[in-house]
Write a protein that holds these residues in place. Structure first.
Motif: not given
Length: 82
Positions: A27-47
Protein backbone atom coordinates in the motif's frame (compact mmCIF):
# COMPACT_ATOMS: atom_id res chain seq x y z
CA UNK A 1 -19.27 -1.84 -10.58
CA UNK A 2 -16.04 -3.77 -11.17
CA UNK A 3 -12.87 -2.25 -9.77
CA UNK A 4 -9.69 -2.13 -11.87
CA UNK A 5 -7.08 -3.99 -9.80
CA UNK A 6 -3.59 -2.52 -10.21
CA UNK A 7 -1.71 -4.61 -7.61
CA UNK A 8 -2.03 -8.18 -6.36
CA UNK A 9 -0.62 -9.76 -3.21
CA UNK A 10 -0.99 -13.30 -1.81
CA UNK A 11 -0.18 -13.45 1.90
CA UNK A 12 -1.73 -16.84 2.62
CA UNK A 13 1.67 -18.41 3.43
CA UNK A 14 2.59 -15.72 5.98
CA UNK A 15 1.90 -15.43 9.70
CA UNK A 16 1.00 -12.31 11.67
CA UNK A 17 2.54 -9.76 11.90
CA UNK A 18 4.15 -10.39 8.47
CA UNK A 19 0.70 -10.48 6.85
CA UNK A 20 0.24 -6.81 7.70
CA UNK A 21 3.88 -5.84 7.07
CA UNK A 22 3.69 -7.13 3.48
CA UNK A 23 0.28 -5.49 2.99
CA UNK A 24 1.59 -2.15 4.29
CA UNK A 25 4.66 -2.29 2.03
CA UNK A 26 2.37 -2.82 -0.97
CA UNK A 27 0.00 0.00 0.00
CA UNK A 28 2.89 2.39 0.65
CA UNK A 29 4.03 1.94 -2.98
CA UNK A 30 0.59 2.64 -4.42
CA UNK A 31 -0.88 5.92 -5.64
CA UNK A 32 -4.10 7.30 -4.12
CA UNK A 33 -7.13 5.63 -5.69
CA UNK A 34 -5.34 2.51 -6.93
CA UNK A 35 -6.92 -0.80 -5.98
CA UNK A 36 -5.09 -3.82 -4.55
CA UNK A 37 -6.32 -7.39 -4.46
CA UNK A 38 -5.00 -9.17 -1.37
CA UNK A 39 -5.48 -12.89 -0.81
CA UNK A 40 -5.35 -13.88 2.85
CA UNK A 41 -6.30 -16.70 5.17
CA UNK A 42 -9.19 -16.65 7.60
CA UNK A 43 -8.76 -16.37 11.34
CA UNK A 44 -6.24 -13.89 12.70
CA UNK A 45 -5.15 -12.43 9.32
CA UNK A 46 -8.78 -11.88 8.27
CA UNK A 47 -9.48 -10.07 11.54
CA UNK A 48 -6.27 -8.04 11.87
CA UNK A 49 -5.25 -7.03 8.34
CA UNK A 50 -8.51 -5.28 7.32
CA UNK A 51 -8.67 -3.49 10.68
CA UNK A 52 -5.08 -2.23 10.36
CA UNK A 53 -5.64 -1.19 6.74
CA UNK A 54 -8.70 0.87 7.77
CA UNK A 55 -6.78 2.44 10.64
CA UNK A 56 -4.21 3.70 8.11
CA UNK A 57 -6.98 5.45 6.16
CA UNK A 58 -7.33 3.03 3.23
CA UNK A 59 -10.77 1.84 2.12
CA UNK A 60 -11.81 -1.82 2.19
CA UNK A 61 -14.02 -2.23 -0.88
CA UNK A 62 -14.87 -5.91 -0.49
CA UNK A 63 -13.93 -9.07 1.39
CA UNK A 64 -15.18 -12.38 0.01
CA UNK A 65 -14.28 -16.03 0.43
CA UNK A 66 -12.49 -17.54 -2.56
CA UNK A 67 -13.02 -20.96 -4.09
CA UNK A 68 -9.97 -22.14 -2.10
CA UNK A 69 -11.37 -23.13 1.30
CA UNK A 70 -10.25 -20.87 4.14
CA UNK A 71 -8.91 -18.06 1.95
CA UNK A 72 -10.39 -14.65 1.26
CA UNK A 73 -10.03 -11.94 -1.39
CA UNK A 74 -9.88 -8.40 -0.07
CA UNK A 75 -10.04 -5.34 -2.33
CA UNK A 76 -8.45 -2.19 -0.94
CA UNK A 77 -8.49 1.34 -2.37
CA UNK A 78 -5.25 3.04 -1.45
CA UNK A 79 -5.21 6.43 0.22
CA UNK A 80 -1.60 6.74 -0.97
CA UNK A 81 1.58 6.53 1.10
CA UNK A 82 0.93 7.21 4.78
Amino acid sequence: MTEQVSQRLDITALLCPMTFVRTRLLLDRMQPGEVAEIILRGGEPLKNVPEAVRNLGHAILDVAETERKGTFRMLVRSAGPI
